[in-house]
Motif scaffolding. Sequence first.
Motif, PDB file in Angstrom:
ATOM      1  N   SER A  11       0.838  -1.190   0.000  1.00  0.00           N
ATOM      2  CA  SER A  11       0.000   0.000   0.000  1.00  0.00           C
ATOM      3  C   SER A  11       0.871   1.237   0.000  1.00  0.00           C
ATOM      4  O   SER A  11       1.866   1.309   0.724  1.00  0.00           O
ATOM      5  CB  SER A  11      -0.908   0.000   1.226  1.00  0.00           C
ATOM      6  OG  SER A  11      -1.785  -1.100   1.208  1.00  0.00           O
ATOM      7  N   VAL A  12       0.487   2.221  -0.795  1.00  0.00           N
ATOM      8  CA  VAL A  12       1.259   3.457  -0.912  1.00  0.00           C
ATOM      9  C   VAL A  12       0.302   4.598  -1.207  1.00  0.00           C
ATOM     10  O   VAL A  12      -0.792   4.385  -1.757  1.00  0.00           O
ATOM     11  CB  VAL A  12       2.321   3.307  -2.017  1.00  0.00           C
ATOM     12  CG1 VAL A  12       1.671   3.145  -3.378  1.00  0.00           C
ATOM     13  CG2 VAL A  12       3.299   4.462  -2.011  1.00  0.00           C
ATOM     14  N   GLN A  13       0.710   5.796  -0.841  1.00  0.00           N
ATOM     15  CA  GLN A  13      -0.107   6.958  -1.164  1.00  0.00           C
ATOM     16  C   GLN A  13       0.142   7.410  -2.590  1.00  0.00           C
ATOM     17  O   GLN A  13       1.203   7.153  -3.177  1.00  0.00           O
ATOM     18  CB  GLN A  13       0.205   8.088  -0.194  1.00  0.00           C
ATOM     19  CG  GLN A  13      -0.320   7.837   1.219  1.00  0.00           C
ATOM     20  CD  GLN A  13      -0.234   9.066   2.089  1.00  0.00           C
ATOM     21  OE1 GLN A  13       0.675   9.892   1.917  1.00  0.00           O
ATOM     22  NE2 GLN A  13      -1.148   9.211   3.024  1.00  0.00           N
ATOM     23  N   ALA A  14      -0.837   8.110  -3.139  1.00  0.00           N
ATOM     24  CA  ALA A  14      -0.699   8.645  -4.499  1.00  0.00           C
ATOM     25  C   ALA A  14       0.567   9.488  -4.601  1.00  0.00           C
ATOM     26  O   ALA A  14       0.896  10.249  -3.690  1.00  0.00           O
ATOM     27  CB  ALA A  14      -1.922   9.463  -4.856  1.00  0.00           C
ATOM     28  N   GLY A  15       1.260   9.314  -5.721  1.00  0.00           N
ATOM     29  CA  GLY A  15       2.521  10.003  -5.927  1.00  0.00           C
ATOM     30  C   GLY A  15       3.731   9.206  -5.482  1.00  0.00           C
ATOM     31  O   GLY A  15       4.868   9.566  -5.803  1.00  0.00           O
TER      32      GLY A  15
END
Length: 126
Positions: A11-15
Motif C-alpha cells: 500500500s502506498v499513497q498517491a505520488g
Amino acid sequence: QVQLVESGGGSVQAGGSLRLSCEASGFTASTYYCMAWFRQAPGKEREGVARINNIGTTLYGNSVKGRFTISRENTKSTLILQMNSLKPEDTAMYYCALDTSAARCIRWLNGDLTHWGRGTQVTVSS
C-alpha cells in the motif's frame, strides 16, 4: 516447469513508488522469450502493463508510459517493474507472465501468454 513468483506489492499513497519483482525459474533465458506485467482491478478486465523480451526490447501500456519501467536482473531471470508517480487507478492485482513463443509475445496485450504467477496486490490511496 516454468514457475513465476511475484513480490513487492503493498500500500502506498498517491505520488509514491513501488518496485515489483518476479522470480522466474524453469526456462532457458538464452532462447527467445518475453516477460510481462499485467494487472487486474476488481470488476475490470485484465490490462497489459509492460513487456520485455530476451534482447531487452520494452513495450508499455498507454496508461503507464512515462511512469513505470520494466527491466530484468540476475542473469535475466528476475523481472522488475519500477512504478513511480502512482495513482489510485493503479490499484490492482499485478501478475507476471512469460512466454517463449514470438507470436504470442507480439500479441502480448491480448493476455494470451502461457505462464503466469499468482499475483501481488498494489493499493494506491488518494
